[in-house]
Design a protein around this motif. Structure first.
Motif, PDB file in Angstrom:
ATOM      1  N   LYS A 165       0.820  -1.217   0.000  1.00 31.87           N
ATOM      2  CA  LYS A 165       0.000   0.000   0.000  1.00 31.87           C
ATOM      3  C   LYS A 165       0.859   1.274   0.000  1.00 31.87           C
ATOM      4  N   ILE A 166       1.847   1.248  -0.897  1.00 32.02           N
ATOM      5  CA  ILE A 166       2.746   2.389  -1.070  1.00 32.02           C
ATOM      6  C   ILE A 166       2.520   2.953  -2.474  1.00 32.02           C
ATOM      7  N   SER A 167       2.407   4.261  -2.577  1.00 30.66           N
ATOM      8  CA  SER A 167       2.236   4.874  -3.895  1.00 30.66           C
ATOM      9  C   SER A 167       3.579   4.883  -4.636  1.00 30.66           C
ATOM     10  N   LEU A 168       3.508   5.083  -5.916  1.00 33.96           N
ATOM     11  CA  LEU A 168       4.719   5.162  -6.738  1.00 33.96           C
ATOM     12  C   LEU A 168       5.599   6.298  -6.226  1.00 33.96           C
ATOM     13  N   ARG A 169       4.989   7.426  -5.921  1.00 40.13           N
ATOM     14  CA  ARG A 169       5.738   8.587  -5.428  1.00 40.13           C
ATOM     15  C   ARG A 169       6.400   8.283  -4.081  1.00 40.13           C
ATOM     16  N   GLN A 170       5.680   7.591  -3.191  1.00 41.95           N
ATOM     17  CA  GLN A 170       6.254   7.237  -1.888  1.00 41.95           C
ATOM     18  C   GLN A 170       7.455   6.310  -2.053  1.00 41.95           C
ATOM     19  N   LEU A 171       7.300   5.277  -2.904  1.00 37.24           N
ATOM     20  CA  LEU A 171       8.410   4.352  -3.123  1.00 37.24           C
ATOM     21  C   LEU A 171       9.590   5.064  -3.749  1.00 37.24           C
ATOM     22  N   SER A 172       9.310   5.987  -4.637  1.00 32.07           N
ATOM     23  CA  SER A 172      10.354   6.769  -5.277  1.00 32.07           C
ATOM     24  C   SER A 172      11.197   7.490  -4.219  1.00 32.07           C
ATOM     25  N   LYS A 173      10.536   8.098  -3.247  1.00 33.72           N
ATOM     26  CA  LYS A 173      11.253   8.806  -2.177  1.00 33.72           C
ATOM     27  C   LYS A 173      11.997   7.826  -1.270  1.00 33.72           C
ATOM     28  N   LEU A 174      11.334   6.740  -0.879  1.00 28.14           N
ATOM     29  CA  LEU A 174      11.955   5.750   0.009  1.00 28.14           C
ATOM     30  C   LEU A 174      13.190   5.111  -0.620  1.00 28.14           C
ATOM     31  N   ALA A 175      13.117   4.864  -1.928  1.00 22.96           N
ATOM     32  CA  ALA A 175      14.203   4.173  -2.618  1.00 22.96           C
ATOM     33  C   ALA A 175      15.265   5.123  -3.156  1.00 22.96           C
ATOM     34  N   GLY A 176      14.963   6.417  -3.183  1.00 25.25           N
ATOM     35  CA  GLY A 176      15.923   7.371  -3.735  1.00 25.25           C
ATOM     36  C   GLY A 176      16.070   7.239  -5.239  1.00 25.25           C
ATOM     37  N   VAL A 177      14.957   6.885  -5.896  1.00 21.07           N
ATOM     38  CA  VAL A 177      14.929   6.712  -7.350  1.00 21.07           C
ATOM     39  C   VAL A 177      13.891   7.692  -7.894  1.00 21.07           C
ATOM     40  N   SER A 178      14.175   8.329  -9.010  1.00 24.86           N
ATOM     41  CA  SER A 178      13.225   9.304  -9.538  1.00 24.86           C
ATOM     42  C   SER A 178      11.890   8.643  -9.882  1.00 24.86           C
ATOM     43  N   ASN A 179      10.833   9.410  -9.708  1.00 22.84           N
ATOM     44  CA  ASN A 179       9.483   8.927  -9.983  1.00 22.84           C
ATOM     45  C   ASN A 179       9.328   8.441 -11.435  1.00 22.84           C
ATOM     46  N   PRO A 180       9.790   9.212 -12.431  1.00 22.89           N
ATOM     47  CA  PRO A 180       9.650   8.743 -13.823  1.00 22.89           C
ATOM     48  C   PRO A 180      10.430   7.450 -14.089  1.00 22.89           C
ATOM     49  N   TYR A 181      11.630   7.343 -13.516  1.00 23.49           N
ATOM     50  CA  TYR A 181      12.447   6.141 -13.728  1.00 23.49           C
ATOM     51  C   TYR A 181      11.776   4.922 -13.108  1.00 23.49           C
ATOM     52  N   LEU A 182      11.257   5.078 -11.904  1.00 23.30           N
ATOM     53  CA  LEU A 182      10.565   3.983 -11.237  1.00 23.30           C
ATOM     54  C   LEU A 182       9.336   3.563 -12.039  1.00 23.30           C
ATOM     55  N   SER A 183       8.636   4.530 -12.579  1.00 21.10           N
ATOM     56  CA  SER A 183       7.469   4.236 -13.417  1.00 21.10           C
ATOM     57  C   SER A 183       7.884   3.441 -14.653  1.00 21.10           C
ATOM     58  N   GLY A 202       8.105  -1.902 -17.475  1.00 21.16           N
ATOM     59  CA  GLY A 202       8.949  -2.790 -18.262  1.00 21.16           C
ATOM     60  C   GLY A 202       9.733  -2.093 -19.346  1.00 21.16           C
ATOM     61  N   VAL A 203       9.774  -0.766 -19.296  1.00 24.42           N
ATOM     62  CA  VAL A 203      10.514   0.005 -20.301  1.00 24.42           C
ATOM     63  C   VAL A 203      12.008  -0.022 -19.984  1.00 24.42           C
ATOM     64  N   ARG A 204      12.342  -0.041 -18.704  1.00 23.89           N
ATOM     65  CA  ARG A 204      13.739  -0.054 -18.264  1.00 23.89           C
ATOM     66  C   ARG A 204      14.015  -1.291 -17.425  1.00 23.89           C
ATOM     67  N   LYS A 205      15.239  -1.803 -17.554  1.00 25.08           N
ATOM     68  CA  LYS A 205      15.689  -2.918 -16.714  1.00 25.08           C
ATOM     69  C   LYS A 205      16.676  -2.331 -15.711  1.00 25.08           C
ATOM     70  N   PRO A 206      16.316  -2.335 -14.432  1.00 22.07           N
ATOM     71  CA  PRO A 206      17.165  -1.685 -13.425  1.00 22.07           C
ATOM     72  C   PRO A 206      18.429  -2.475 -13.116  1.00 22.07           C
ATOM     73  N   SER A 207      19.437  -1.745 -12.670  1.00 20.28           N
ATOM     74  CA  SER A 207      20.694  -2.375 -12.251  1.00 20.28           C
ATOM     75  C   SER A 207      20.493  -3.028 -10.887  1.00 20.28           C
ATOM     76  N   ALA A 208      21.465  -3.819 -10.481  1.00 22.84           N
ATOM     77  CA  ALA A 208      21.415  -4.467  -9.168  1.00 22.84           C
ATOM     78  C   ALA A 208      21.374  -3.423  -8.051  1.00 22.84           C
ATOM     79  N   GLU A 209      22.088  -2.309  -8.223  1.00 26.47           N
ATOM     80  CA  GLU A 209      22.108  -1.263  -7.201  1.00 26.47           C
ATOM     81  C   GLU A 209      20.737  -0.621  -7.045  1.00 26.47           C
ATOM     82  N   ILE A 210      20.075  -0.350  -8.163  1.00 25.64           N
ATOM     83  CA  ILE A 210      18.730   0.242  -8.123  1.00 25.64           C
ATOM     84  C   ILE A 210      17.756  -0.748  -7.496  1.00 25.64           C
ATOM     85  N   LEU A 211      17.886  -2.026  -7.854  1.00 30.31           N
ATOM     86  CA  LEU A 211      17.019  -3.044  -7.255  1.00 30.31           C
ATOM     87  C   LEU A 211      17.201  -3.094  -5.744  1.00 30.31           C
TER      88      LEU A 211
END
Length: 145
Positions: free
Chosen positions: A33-51, A56-65
């Motif tokens: 029950k976390i929004s995309l924006r919340q996860l973006s902040k928690l993970a330190g990843v930009s909202n558009p990139y996380l989206s 499935g547009v981007r394949k994240p690196s191990a560090e991003i995962l």
């Protein structure tokens, strides 16, 4: 495009993995029950990139995962397996102990598991050669007796 015999070309496999990991992250985020924006902040990843990852547009690196796993409060290993970076854990007491050690970072655990598995593969590959050498030596000894 599927190749003859039903095999996928390498680019399709990468696209499937990116889609699978994105869907998995979306499911984990929804169940937490976390929004995309919340996860973006928690993970330190930009909202558009996380989206893009989730779609499935981007394949994240191990560090991003790893950052996303921390944001979701799940094991980075689970995301690595989903992304095809890691094989399913084989279990066993050594691997289980490494994974359970709270004193190690996820990265340290992964390095230890990689080294351990490489030793096991190396020993398994050497075993048939050693057995063949031993059998040949025994046969030669019997023939000279």
């Amino acid at each position: 495009m599927t190749e003859p015999g039903g095999a996928q070309n390498p680019m399709e496999k990468v696209a499937d993995i990116a889609s699978d990991i994105g869907e998995y992250i979306r499911q984990q985020r929804s169940s937490a029950k976390i929004s995309l924006r919340q996860l973006s902040k928690l993970a330190g990843v930009s909202n558009p990139y996380l989206s893009q990852i989730e779609r499935g547009v981007r394949k994240p690196s191990a560090e991003i995962l790893q950052q996303i796993a921390k944001g979701l409060r799940i094991s980075a290993e689970a995301l690595y397996v989903q992304a095809g970076i890691l094989d399913l854990p084989t279990g066993g007491p050594v691997g289980d102990s490494i994974r359970a050690d709270a004193e190690l970072t996820e990265r340290q655990k992964q390095v230890l598991l990689d080294v351990y598995e490489s030793f096991r593969r190396e020993n398994a590959a050497a075993r048939p050669a050693a057995e063949t050498t031993q059998t040949t030596t025994e046969d030669t000894t019997e023939e000279s007796a």
